[in-house]
Write a protein that holds these residues in place. Structure first.
Motif, PDB file in Angstrom:
ATOM      1  N   ALA A 287       0.841  -1.206   0.000  1.00  0.00           N
ATOM      2  CA  ALA A 287       0.000   0.000   0.000  1.00  0.00           C
ATOM      3  C   ALA A 287       0.876   1.256   0.000  1.00  0.00           C
ATOM      4  O   ALA A 287       0.616   2.220  -0.738  1.00  0.00           O
ATOM      5  CB  ALA A 287      -0.932  -0.017   1.199  1.00  0.00           C
ATOM      6  N   GLN A 288       1.948   1.233   0.801  1.00  0.00           N
ATOM      7  CA  GLN A 288       2.861   2.400   0.846  1.00  0.00           C
ATOM      8  C   GLN A 288       3.452   2.661  -0.532  1.00  0.00           C
ATOM      9  O   GLN A 288       3.517   3.792  -1.000  1.00  0.00           O
ATOM     10  CB  GLN A 288       4.049   2.083   1.750  1.00  0.00           C
ATOM     11  CG  GLN A 288       3.924   2.474   3.183  1.00  0.00           C
ATOM     12  CD  GLN A 288       5.092   1.840   3.970  1.00  0.00           C
ATOM     13  OE1 GLN A 288       6.174   1.571   3.435  1.00  0.00           O
ATOM     14  NE2 GLN A 288       4.846   1.577   5.245  1.00  0.00           N
ATOM     15  N   GLN A 290       2.298   1.726  -3.430  1.00  0.00           N
ATOM     16  CA  GLN A 290       1.255   2.168  -4.369  1.00  0.00           C
ATOM     17  C   GLN A 290       1.099   3.680  -4.279  1.00  0.00           C
ATOM     18  O   GLN A 290       0.994   4.375  -5.281  1.00  0.00           O
ATOM     19  CB  GLN A 290      -0.070   1.507  -4.007  1.00  0.00           C
ATOM     20  CG  GLN A 290      -0.358   0.290  -4.842  1.00  0.00           C
ATOM     21  CD  GLN A 290      -1.700  -0.306  -4.495  1.00  0.00           C
ATOM     22  OE1 GLN A 290      -2.125  -0.278  -3.339  1.00  0.00           O
ATOM     23  NE2 GLN A 290      -2.367  -0.838  -5.491  1.00  0.00           N
ATOM     24  N   GLU A 291       1.100   4.167  -3.060  1.00  0.00           N
ATOM     25  CA  GLU A 291       0.955   5.604  -2.828  1.00  0.00           C
ATOM     26  C   GLU A 291       2.140   6.339  -3.465  1.00  0.00           C
ATOM     27  O   GLU A 291       1.970   7.346  -4.136  1.00  0.00           O
ATOM     28  CB  GLU A 291       0.918   5.800  -1.298  1.00  0.00           C
ATOM     29  CG  GLU A 291       0.543   7.157  -0.801  1.00  0.00           C
ATOM     30  CD  GLU A 291      -0.767   7.697  -1.352  1.00  0.00           C
ATOM     31  OE1 GLU A 291      -1.667   6.899  -1.629  1.00  0.00           O
ATOM     32  OE2 GLU A 291      -0.848   8.939  -1.523  1.00  0.00           O
ATOM     33  N   GLN A 292       3.314   5.754  -3.268  1.00  0.00           N
ATOM     34  CA  GLN A 292       4.537   6.395  -3.761  1.00  0.00           C
ATOM     35  C   GLN A 292       4.574   6.488  -5.290  1.00  0.00           C
ATOM     36  O   GLN A 292       5.161   7.400  -5.833  1.00  0.00           O
ATOM     37  CB  GLN A 292       5.714   5.539  -3.303  1.00  0.00           C
ATOM     38  CG  GLN A 292       6.809   6.306  -2.642  1.00  0.00           C
ATOM     39  CD  GLN A 292       7.808   5.293  -2.062  1.00  0.00           C
ATOM     40  OE1 GLN A 292       7.434   4.362  -1.344  1.00  0.00           O
ATOM     41  NE2 GLN A 292       9.066   5.473  -2.369  1.00  0.00           N
ATOM     42  N   LYS A 294       1.841   6.383  -7.388  1.00  0.00           N
ATOM     43  CA  LYS A 294       0.533   6.569  -8.038  1.00  0.00           C
ATOM     44  C   LYS A 294       0.568   7.614  -9.168  1.00  0.00           C
ATOM     45  O   LYS A 294      -0.175   7.508 -10.128  1.00  0.00           O
ATOM     46  CB  LYS A 294      -0.577   6.825  -7.022  1.00  0.00           C
ATOM     47  CG  LYS A 294      -0.557   8.149  -6.304  1.00  0.00           C
ATOM     48  CD  LYS A 294      -1.799   8.229  -5.414  1.00  0.00           C
ATOM     49  CE  LYS A 294      -2.059   9.550  -4.808  1.00  0.00           C
ATOM     50  NZ  LYS A 294      -1.090  10.164  -3.953  1.00  0.00           N
ATOM     51  N   ASP A 295       1.450   8.621  -9.049  1.00  0.00           N
ATOM     52  CA  ASP A 295       1.484   9.624 -10.117  1.00  0.00           C
ATOM     53  C   ASP A 295       2.661   9.415 -11.067  1.00  0.00           C
ATOM     54  O   ASP A 295       2.978  10.283 -11.871  1.00  0.00           O
ATOM     55  CB  ASP A 295       1.562  11.032  -9.502  1.00  0.00           C
ATOM     56  CG  ASP A 295       0.337  11.296  -8.655  1.00  0.00           C
ATOM     57  OD1 ASP A 295      -0.772  10.861  -9.058  1.00  0.00           O
ATOM     58  OD2 ASP A 295       0.479  11.895  -7.570  1.00  0.00           O
TER      59      ASP A 295
END
Ligand code: UDP
Length: 432
Positions: A287-288, A290-292, A294-295
Motif C-alpha cells: 500500500a505504501q 502504491q501511494e509512492q 501513483k502519479d
C-alpha cells in the motif's frame, strides 16, 4: 479477504526423466556424484521443517529439494508449522531485528512464540534420524523434544537470513536456543555468530528445471507481459524488481533510480511481489509503495499469488535489467534467477549478493543505502545504452550460476553434510 495459498505436493518425487534432464545441464559426472553420495544415506529419515509451503526463498528451495532427495533414495519429508497471525507478526519482528532493524520484541510475543512452537511439536517425526529446521520461526521446536528422542536424533538449524551483529541482546535469545542444536548452517561465512554451536556454510541454489527457471518460448513471455499490461519491450525496455514487499528489499531505491533514468531514456519499471503466509508485512508495504508511485508514469506494481512462478519467469526473461537493491539480504535467490536467464543484475552490495555478483563482470553491485540510487541509475543507463555489453554480462552471469548456484551443488553439499553429521565420514564440516 483471506488469501488462498496454493497446494504444494509435499509427497512429490522427481522422475527418472527429470533426473536425466539435470544431467544434460550439469553433466553426467555431477549426477553420478550425487548418486554416490546418496548411496550410504538411502532410507535416511530426514525431516525438514519451515514456516511456509509457498512464498519466499526457503519454500522455493524446499519445493525442489525434497522431491530430488526422495528420488535419490532418502526418506525425506517436509512439514510446515502453523500459528496465529500474532505469531507471524512476532517472528517477522524477530527476523527484522536479527537483520538489524531496531525494534524491541515484546514479552507477549515471546509467550506466543513458545506456545506456538509447543503446539506444533506434534509435527516432529519421532522416528526421524535428522531434523533440519529452517529460520527462527520453528527453531523453538527443539525445546519440546523428549530427551530419549533427542538422544537418537541430530538437529540442524539452517539460517537463511542476513544475521546482523548489531543487537546482541536479541541475538542472545536466538543464541541460547540455537546452542541446543548439533549444527547451524548459514548462507554466508559473513554471518557466522560467535555461538557455541558448530557452524557451517551451504550456499543456496536455484532449480533450473522448476517453473520459475525453465526455458519459456518467447511467444509465451510476450503474452504474459501483454496480459499484465506491460508496454512493448522494444519500445520501452523493462527494469524489473521481484521481491516480497519487505522493508529490506530496496523498492524505494529502485523507484528513485528509475525516475532518474526515465528523464533520459524511455523505459518501464515493474515491481512484482507477493504474499508468503509467514510474512505479515506484505499488504502494508504494498500500500505504501502504491501511494509512492501513483502519479509516476511507466511504473507497475503487481501483488501476485505465491505460485506465480511462470509469470515471474516470463518477466525475468522479458527484462533488460534486473534490480535487487537490497539493504539486507541472506542470499537473494532472485539474483541467481535473473543471472540464469542471462540478464544483467544490479544488486545491493550486501549479505549474500556479492557472493553471486562480481561487480562489473557478471553484474553490478551498488551501495545498499541511498548512495546506491545514483550508482544504480548510472549503471542502468549504461546497460540500456550498451546492449552488447549487457548481453555479455548476462552470459557471464549464467555461467557463474551454472558453476555455483544450481540445486545439484546444493544437494551435493547437503548430502556431504549429512554424511559428516552422521559420522559416516571423518572430519567435521568445513566452511565452504
Ligand atoms: N518470489 C515469488 N513471488 C514473489 C516474490 C518472490 O515467487 O512475488 C520468489 C522469487 O522468485 C524467489 C523467492 O521468492 O524465488 C525469494 O527468494 P529470495 O532469496 O530472493 O528472498 P526471500 O524472500 O527469501 O527473502
Amino acid at each position: 479477504m483471506a488469501i488462498q495459498y496454493p497446494k504444494v505436493d509435499a509427497a512429490a518425487v522427481f522422475s527418472e526423466e527429470r533426473l536425466a534432464a539435470y544431467a544434460t545441464i550439469v553433466g553426467k559426472g555431477e549426477m553420478e556424484e550425487l548418486y554416490r553420495l546418496a548411496e550410504p544415506l538411502r532410507g535416511l529419515k530426514l525431516q525438514q521443517i519451515n514456516s511456509a509451503r509457498c512464498g519466499g526463498g526457503v519454500a522455493e528451495m524446499l519445493q525442489s529439494l525434497i522431491p530430488f532427495e526422495r528420488a535419490l533414495g532418502l526418506d525425506a519429508s517436509w512439514d510446515v508449522i502453523t500459528g496465529p497471525s500474532e505469531f507471524f507478526i512476532y517472528t517477522k519482528t524477530l527476523h527484522n531485528f536479527l537483520q538489524g532493524k531496531p525494534r524491541v520484541p515484546d514479552l507477549v510475543g515471546t509467550k506466543i512464540y513458545w506456545d506456538t512452537n509447543r503446539a506444533n511439536y506434534k509435527l516432529v517425526r519421532e522416528d526421524a534420524d535428522v531434523v533440519l529446521v529452517h529460520d527462527p520461526q520453528p527453531a523453538g521446536l527443539i525445546k519440546f523434544v523428549p530427551e530419549e528422542v533427542r538422544e537418537r536424533q541430530k538437529w540442524l538449524w539452517r539460517c537463511h537470513i542476513h544475521l546482523s551483529h548489531e543487537y546482541h541482546f536479541v541475538l542472545d535469545f536466538m543464541r541460547t536456543l540455537i546452542e541446543e542444536y548439533d549444527l547451524a548452517i548459514f548462507s554466508s561465512g559473513k554471518f557466522l555468530p560467535p555461538w557455541g554451536v558448530p557452524p557451517t556454510v551451504i550456499l543456496p541454489y536455484i532449480d533450473p528445471l522448476s517453473d520459475k527457471n525453465k526455458e519459456l518460448p518467447p511467444e509465451q513471455v510476450r503474452e504474459i507481459c501483454w496480459e499484465y499490461g506491460l508496454e512493448r519491450l522494444d519500445k520501452k525496455p523493462l527494469l524489473l524488481l521481484v521481491s516480497r514487499f519487505d522493508p529490506f528489499k530496496g523498492h524505494a531505491y529502485a523507484i528513485e533510480a528509475f525516475k532518474q533514468v526515465r528523464k533520459e531514456i524511455t523505459c518501464q519499471l515493474l515491481m512484482v511481489g507477493g504474499t508468503a503466509s509467514d510474512d505479515p508485512e506484505n499488504e502494508a508495504i504494498f500500500a505504501q509503495l502504491q501511494e509512492q508511485v501513483k502519479d509516476l508514469p511507466d511504473v507497475r506494481l503487481l501483488n501476485l499469488p505465491p505460485d506465480s512462478h511462470i509469470e515471474i519467469n516470463a518477466f525475468q526473461r522479458a527484462a533488460s535489467v534486473i534490480l535487487q537493491p537490497s539493504i539486507k539480504e541472506g542470499f537473494g535467490l532472485t539474483v541467481s534467477e535473473g543471472m540464469w536467464k542471462e540478464k544483467p543484475v544490479i544488486g545491493g552490495d550486501v549479505g549474500g549478493i556479492p557472493g553471486q555478483i562480481t561487480d562489473g563482470y557478471n553484474g553490478f553491485l551498488v551501495s545498499p543505502s541511498e548512495k546506491g540510487i545514483d550508482e544504480m541509475a548510472q549503471r542502468i543507463k549504461y546497460l540500456l545504452l550498451n546492449p552488447y555489453f549487457a548481453r555479455e554480462m548476462g552470459k557471464r552471469g549464467k555461467q557463474a550460476v551454472k558453476e555455483r548456484f544450481l540445486i545439484t551443488r546444493g544437494i551435493r553439499d547437503e548430502l556431504r553434510l549429512l554424511q559428516k553429521v552422521l559420522e559416516l565420514r571423518r572430519g567435521f564440516p568445513t566452511l565452504a
